[in-house]
Design an enzyme around this catalytic site. Structure first.
Site, PDB file in Angstrom:
ATOM      1  N   CYS A 115      68.454  16.088 -55.846  1.00  0.00           N
ATOM      2  CA  CYS A 115      68.115  16.033 -54.878  1.00  0.00           C
ATOM      3  C   CYS A 115      66.462  15.404 -55.344  1.00  0.00           C
ATOM      4  CB  CYS A 115      67.370  17.827 -54.079  1.00  0.00           C
ATOM      5  SG  CYS A 115      66.438  16.949 -52.585  1.00  0.00           S
ATOM      6  N   CYS A 116      65.472  16.062 -55.525  1.00  0.00           N
ATOM      7  CA  CYS A 116      63.511  15.613 -55.649  1.00  0.00           C
ATOM      8  C   CYS A 116      62.971  16.790 -56.335  1.00  0.00           C
ATOM      9  CB  CYS A 116      62.894  16.609 -54.095  1.00  0.00           C
ATOM     10  SG  CYS A 116      63.356  15.674 -52.676  1.00  0.00           S
TER      11      CYS A 116
END
Length: 732
Positions: free
Chosen positions: A396-397
């Site tokens: 994800c991030c």
């Protein structure tokens, strides 16, 4: 070890050759790449013209083998394979939840297929239905009110990185043999519930690997054995990833750490005269084209939380090996070069593991790319390498995990600012007036008292942590039963460490509110229902983000305090709780659902993104702001701390060479001071305002928001205004 066991990291350590030069060797796009990308750009324009969704197959539930082969242009493609039978056509994934599919289809002008609807409403329990069957009334109330938001109860959980490199290094036959050995061990164990589940999951993993072989064969490739050259290495690896995205629509279908691995094949082929530099770049360009086409069918509610249609195909690169050698290769440069050969884009989510010890040539090139495209994020290798080793990838991030040996149970986040308002209002929601958390008494004084508020807030956070973990245990129990990620987990070891990836939002609002109550005078304004709905702040208070210990210590205590609460609670499958300080673009949704707060923020105003100070309150410059965030305790936020920094170009220098030098210095200093993450935007505010008015002129304008990049024109108007409201630092 990699020859005798499934161990890609060991293969990379023994065969990697660091590159310590600069970017002068790089090649531009070939004519074939330019022609292929031109076809894709035409499709992307058509997709935008149709409101963001080009086409959907409404009648075929997705799986690894559900679709016939698809092509962009068969004569031009080197790396082949699409999610469905046509580029940008989206598939339905009803195992996650039929209502979700139905709502998404209708939102984009498509009618659901009645046969599929009957199957997934009458004969097949979906993940979403099972979760809501097991939710308690309090969980539902917290979810509806926005006290807990973004729970993966209506979409694939994501945050699982299959080690797709294994397909290229070992081939399907070897991977299946390894899983059959796991089966043999499990068959010898007493059939506890855990052993029975492991047997069933291993059988599913073997079937998924067979399906992957079948899918690849439909494109004319036999992936039974290892890849023999660079082209096959790229293709085999991509097939592994393609299989995963064909049957899972997780919020973050990250791809892992590929460049050092692929560089081994490319270097060998270059040495043998089988590949040119232009050919090596062409392979990477083609792979990136495919990754830019990844699409999932989403609901409007999902788009509000995660705006811009992100898929988080996060590609992690850089960092140092545990032996001290840089894990930078020529292919690392080639990956960054795609942002010029193909133009800036949000996907794949290119993530550089930064260390001041990396070669200056690479640091300078990465800084240049960031300054010119705003398409990179940087994460501290100095935090990750000692804790996780040198085969860590970002999901994800900002969430780290050891590739193929760890996976996450993703858990979205709780709203710390709204929880503070519940402490004031006795568990009642300040917007609706409904009682969400039973058993709490409201504060009745006209002026907030710091000690009283802290005591009430502690009690609310205790309850919130329990309700949150309860919800996550329900979600992931049902996800494993009804929507198991069989192929992604087939590309993991047998014994996997699981983390329960919790998160918090509204940190800056909560910290500033507590600071205001402690250092100023905060008067309570109540409505006719007796609810505190607004506040008057008399006097000044120190705000988080200015290197002021009075405020920054409050933020640190909030992070550590909520993590302590989570650690006390049992998690599904003995997962180890972790925590992120991250919002994605849901900082806007959180703000919309949260009333006025004691820091003087009006009702409905967006929160700051991630761990950022509140917009406009970090008045001492970018360095002070970054150092305040760097002070947050990473051991209590091991799932990641997100900082998005926007520089006006002049703040880094008047000419490009100055900007590169100064940005390298900023990143070196941030990491050296303990900073974990930095999104870098180098933008003129006037450019963004013009893009709002003339979006057709800025189709490729890419910005970093909170852990990911997005085309600015794909954001909602509200989210664009939020970006403009953020601090544009005019000085470091």
């Amino acid at each position: 070890m990699w020859r005798d066991a499934i161990d890609v990291a060991d293969f990379v350590r023994h065969n990697h050759t660091p590159y310590e030069g600069d970017a002068d060797f790089l090649a531009g796009p070939t004519e074939r790449t330019t022609a292929l990308w031109g076809r894709v750009r035409e499709l992307l324009r058509e997709e935008r013209a149709r409101g963001g969704v080009l086409d959907v197959d409404t009648a075929t539930p997705a799986s690894v083998t559900a679709f016939a082969p698809g092509w962009i242009d068969r004569d031009l493609e080197i790396v082949v394979g699409l999610q469905t039978d046509a580029p940008l056509k989206r598939a339905i994934m009803p195992a996650g939840g039929w209502r979700v599919v139905e709502n998404a289809l209708r939102a984009h002008g498509h009618e659901p297929d009645e046969r599929v609807k009957e199957i997934f409403t009458r004969y097949r329990t979906t993940h979403n239905d099972a979760v809501f069957d097991a939710y308690t009334p309090e969980i539902r109330a917290c979810r509806s009110s926005g006290l807990i938001t973004g729970l993966p109860d209506s979409y694939g959980r994501g945050r699982i990185i299959g080690d797709y490199r294994r397909v290229a290094l070992y081939g399907i036959d070897r991977l299946i043999a390894d899983k059959r050995a796991d089966q043999h061990l499990l068959h010898g164990r007493w059939p506890t519930e855990e052993v029975i589940r492991d047997r069933a999951e291993t059988a599913e993993q073997i079937r998924a690997l067979e399906d992957l072989r079948t899918m690849a064969a439909s494109y004319g490739h036999d992936i039974s054995g290892p890849a023999r050259d660079a082209r096959e290495a790229v293709q085999w690896l991509y097939f592994g990833y393609l299989g995963a995205i064909k049957e899972q629509d997780g919020a973050a279908m990250s791809i892992g750490r590929l460049d050092g691995f692929l560089d081994i094949w490319m270097r060998r082929d270059l040495d043998r005269g089988l590949l040119t530099e232009a050919g090596a770049q062409e392979l990477i360009d083609d792979l990136v084209i495919k990754l830019r086409l990844v699409r999932f069918l989403r609901t409007p509610e999902y788009d509000q939380l995660f705006s811009g249609d992100p898929t988080w195909v996060t590609w992690t690169m850089g960092g140092l090996g545990t032996d001290g050698r840089p894990l930078v290769s020529r292919t690392t440069f080639r990956v960054l070069r795609t942002l010029y050969n193909l133009g800036p884009a949000p996907e794949p989510n290119l993530t550089v593991l930064w260390s001041p010890e990396l070669p200056l040539g690479f640091r300078a090139y990465a800084a240049r790319v960031a300054a010119e495209t705003s398409a990179l994020q940087f994460i501290s290798d100095e935090w990750l390498r000692p804790r996780f080793g040198d085969d860590t990838a970002i999901a994800c991030c900002v969430s780290p995990m050891v590739t193929g040996r760890q996976m996450q149970f993703f858990g979205a986040r709780v709203n710390l600012a709204k929880a503070l308002l519940y402490a004031i209002n006795g568990g009642r929601d300040e917007v609706t007036g409904e009682t969400v958390l039973e058993g709490f008494e409201p504060i009745t004084g006209d002026v907030l008292d710091a000690e009283e508020l802290a005591e009430r807030y502690d009690a609310v956070l205790d309850r919130l942590a329990r309700t949150y973990m309860h919800a996550l245990n329900v979600i992931h129990t049902m996800h494993d039963r009804y929507n198991y990620e069989r192929l992604e987990m087939a590309l993991h070891d047998r014994d996997v460490e699981r983390t329960m990836a919790c998160g918090i939002a509204g940190l800056a609002v909560a910290a500033d509110s507590l600071s205001a109550v402690r250092h100023a005078r905060v008067e309570v304004i109540r409505d006719e229902r007796g609810l505190a709905v607004d506040y008057r702040v008399h006097g000044e208070y120190p705000a988080y983000g200015n290197l002021d210990e009075r405020a920054d210590s409050i933020a640190r205590d909030l992070v550590s305090g909520f993590m302590r609460r989570l650690r006390r609670l049992p998690a599904y499958r003995r997962a180890r709780p972790t925590q992120s300080v991250l919002t994605i673009t849901s900082n806007v949704v959180y703000g919309r659902m949260t009333g006025a707060t004691p820091d003087g923020r009006p009702a409905g105003v967006p929160f700051s993104p991630g761990a950022n100070p509140m917009n406009g309150r970090d008045t001492r410059g970018a360095l002070a702001s970054a150092l305040s965030v760097a002070g947050l305790p990473f051991p209590d936020a091991e799932d990641g701390i997100s900082l998005t920094t926007t520089f006006a170009p002049v703040s880094l220098g008047r000419v490009p060479e100055e900007r590169v030098t100064h940005l390298v210095g900023v990143l070196d200093g941030h990491v050296a001071a303990g900073g974990y993450h930095m999104n870098v935007n180098v933008l003129e505010e006037a450019t963004l305002r013009d893009a709002m008015e003339h979006p057709e002129e800025y189709p490729d304008l890419t910005i970093r928001v909170s852990g990911y990049a997005v085309h600015f024109t794909r954001l909602t108007r509200e989210q664009q205004l939020d970006v403009l409201a953020r601090t544009f630092h005019g000085s470091v």
